[in-house]
Design a protein around this motif. Structure first.
Motif, PDB file in Angstrom:
ATOM      1  N   ASP A   1      -3.642   0.355  -5.362  1.00 51.09           N
ATOM      2  CA  ASP A   1      -2.926  -0.019  -3.911  1.00 51.09           C
ATOM      3  C   ASP A   1      -3.996  -0.605  -2.930  1.00 51.09           C
ATOM      4  O   ASP A   1      -3.744  -1.496  -2.155  1.00 51.09           O
ATOM      5  CB  ASP A   1      -2.473   1.559  -3.443  1.00 51.09           C
ATOM      6  CG  ASP A   1      -1.183   1.592  -4.133  1.00 51.09           C
ATOM      7  OD1 ASP A   1      -0.493   0.731  -4.675  1.00 51.09           O
ATOM      8  OD2 ASP A   1      -0.645   3.105  -4.257  1.00 51.09           O
TER       9      ASP A   1
ATOM     10  N   ILE B   1      -3.260  -3.976  -0.943  1.00 57.18           N
ATOM     11  CA  ILE B   1      -3.074  -4.121   0.440  1.00 57.18           C
ATOM     12  C   ILE B   1      -4.421  -5.237   0.662  1.00 57.18           C
ATOM     13  O   ILE B   1      -4.121  -6.012   1.917  1.00 57.18           O
ATOM     14  CB  ILE B   1      -3.567  -2.894   1.035  1.00 57.18           C
ATOM     15  CG1 ILE B   1      -2.282  -1.957   0.756  1.00 57.18           C
ATOM     16  CG2 ILE B   1      -3.678  -3.214   2.648  1.00 57.18           C
ATOM     17  CD1 ILE B   1      -2.120  -0.559   1.222  1.00 57.18           C
TER      18      ILE B   1
ATOM     19  N   ARG C   1       5.399   0.525   0.740  1.00 60.37           N
ATOM     20  CA  ARG C   1       5.566   0.001  -0.709  1.00 60.37           C
ATOM     21  C   ARG C   1       7.013  -0.570  -1.024  1.00 60.37           C
ATOM     22  O   ARG C   1       8.011   0.157  -0.784  1.00 60.37           O
ATOM     23  CB  ARG C   1       5.310   1.358  -1.865  1.00 60.37           C
ATOM     24  CG  ARG C   1       5.116   0.651  -3.274  1.00 60.37           C
ATOM     25  CD  ARG C   1       5.005   2.057  -4.089  1.00 60.37           C
ATOM     26  NE  ARG C   1       4.053   2.890  -3.756  1.00 60.37           N
ATOM     27  CZ  ARG C   1       2.665   2.746  -4.023  1.00 60.37           C
ATOM     28  NH1 ARG C   1       2.298   1.667  -4.567  1.00 60.37           N
ATOM     29  NH2 ARG C   1       1.905   3.944  -3.623  1.00 60.37           N
TER      30      ARG C   1
ATOM     31  N   TRP D   1       3.019  -4.241  -1.353  1.00 63.57           N
ATOM     32  CA  TRP D   1       3.310  -3.546  -0.162  1.00 63.57           C
ATOM     33  C   TRP D   1       3.711  -4.803   0.792  1.00 63.57           C
ATOM     34  O   TRP D   1       3.713  -5.930   0.828  1.00 63.57           O
ATOM     35  CB  TRP D   1       1.833  -3.184   0.464  1.00 63.57           C
ATOM     36  CG  TRP D   1       1.450  -1.999  -0.639  1.00 63.57           C
ATOM     37  CD1 TRP D   1       0.694  -1.888  -1.669  1.00 63.57           C
ATOM     38  CD2 TRP D   1       1.770  -0.703  -0.108  1.00 63.57           C
ATOM     39  NE1 TRP D   1       0.499  -0.608  -2.127  1.00 63.57           N
ATOM     40  CE2 TRP D   1       1.160   0.119  -1.038  1.00 63.57           C
ATOM     41  CE3 TRP D   1       2.049   0.045   0.831  1.00 63.57           C
ATOM     42  CZ2 TRP D   1       1.173   1.325  -1.223  1.00 63.57           C
ATOM     43  CZ3 TRP D   1       2.157   1.337   0.960  1.00 63.57           C
ATOM     44  CH2 TRP D   1       1.528   2.133  -0.164  1.00 63.57           C
TER      45      TRP D   1
END
Length: 130
Positions: free
Chosen positions: A3, A7, A104, A110
C-alpha cells in the motif's frame, strides 16, 4: 506492490500529470465525489471541478514541482497522507503542505477522497523535527 508503494506511485503519477498540464489526468487521481479545500478558492467537489481548478492553477506557471510524503498512516481501506510540496514560479519559489484522505478502490489501488491545501512561508515552516 504494498500500500505504501501504491500511494507513493499515486503521488508520482499525479506529479507527472501536473508537469504535463493534464487537468483531467490530475483529477483522475481523485474519487468521483472528492473534496478539495484551500484558502484560495471555494471548496471543489468532484472531478470536473477539480480538473477546472487545475486548468486555472496551470496558468500560474509552476514548474519543477516536488511533493514529498512526510507522514502516511494506513488503516484498512483508508489512509491519511501528509505531503510537503515546493515549486518554482516566475515570482520565486512557493512552498506548501497538503493533507489527503485516500480510499482503497475495488481494484486494490488508491484514490484521493479529500485534500486540504496550505501555503507555507518557506521550506521548513510547519515541519519541526521531533
Amino acid at each position: 506492490m504494498d500500500d505504501k508503494a501504491l500511494i507513493a506511485a499515486l503521488v508520482e503519477g499525479y506529479l507527472t500529470a501536473y508537469e504535463a498540464r493534464d487537468d483531467v489526468g490530475c483529477a483522475s487521481f481523485y474519487t468521483l465525489g472528492a473534496l478539495v479545500l484551500s484558502p484560495w478558492a471555494a471548496p471543489l467537489r468532484g472531478r470536473v471541478a477539480i480538473a477546472d481548478a487545475h486548468r486555472d492553477w496551470f496558468s500560474e506557471e509552476e514548474r519543477n514541482k516536488v511533493m514529498t510524503i512526510k507522514d502516511l498512516k494506513i488503516d484498512g481501506d483508508l489512509a491519511v497522507c501528509l505531503l510537503r510540496y515546493n515549486a518554482e514560479t516566475d515570482n520565486g519559489p512557493v512552498f506548501g503542505a497538503s493533507l489527503h484522505t485516500l480510499e482503497r478502490q475495488s481494484d486494490g489501488g488508491w484514490k484521493i477522497q479529500h485534500t486540504s491545501l496550505h501555503e507555507l512561508e518557506d521550506e521548513t515552516t510547519g515541519f519541526e523535527e521531533e
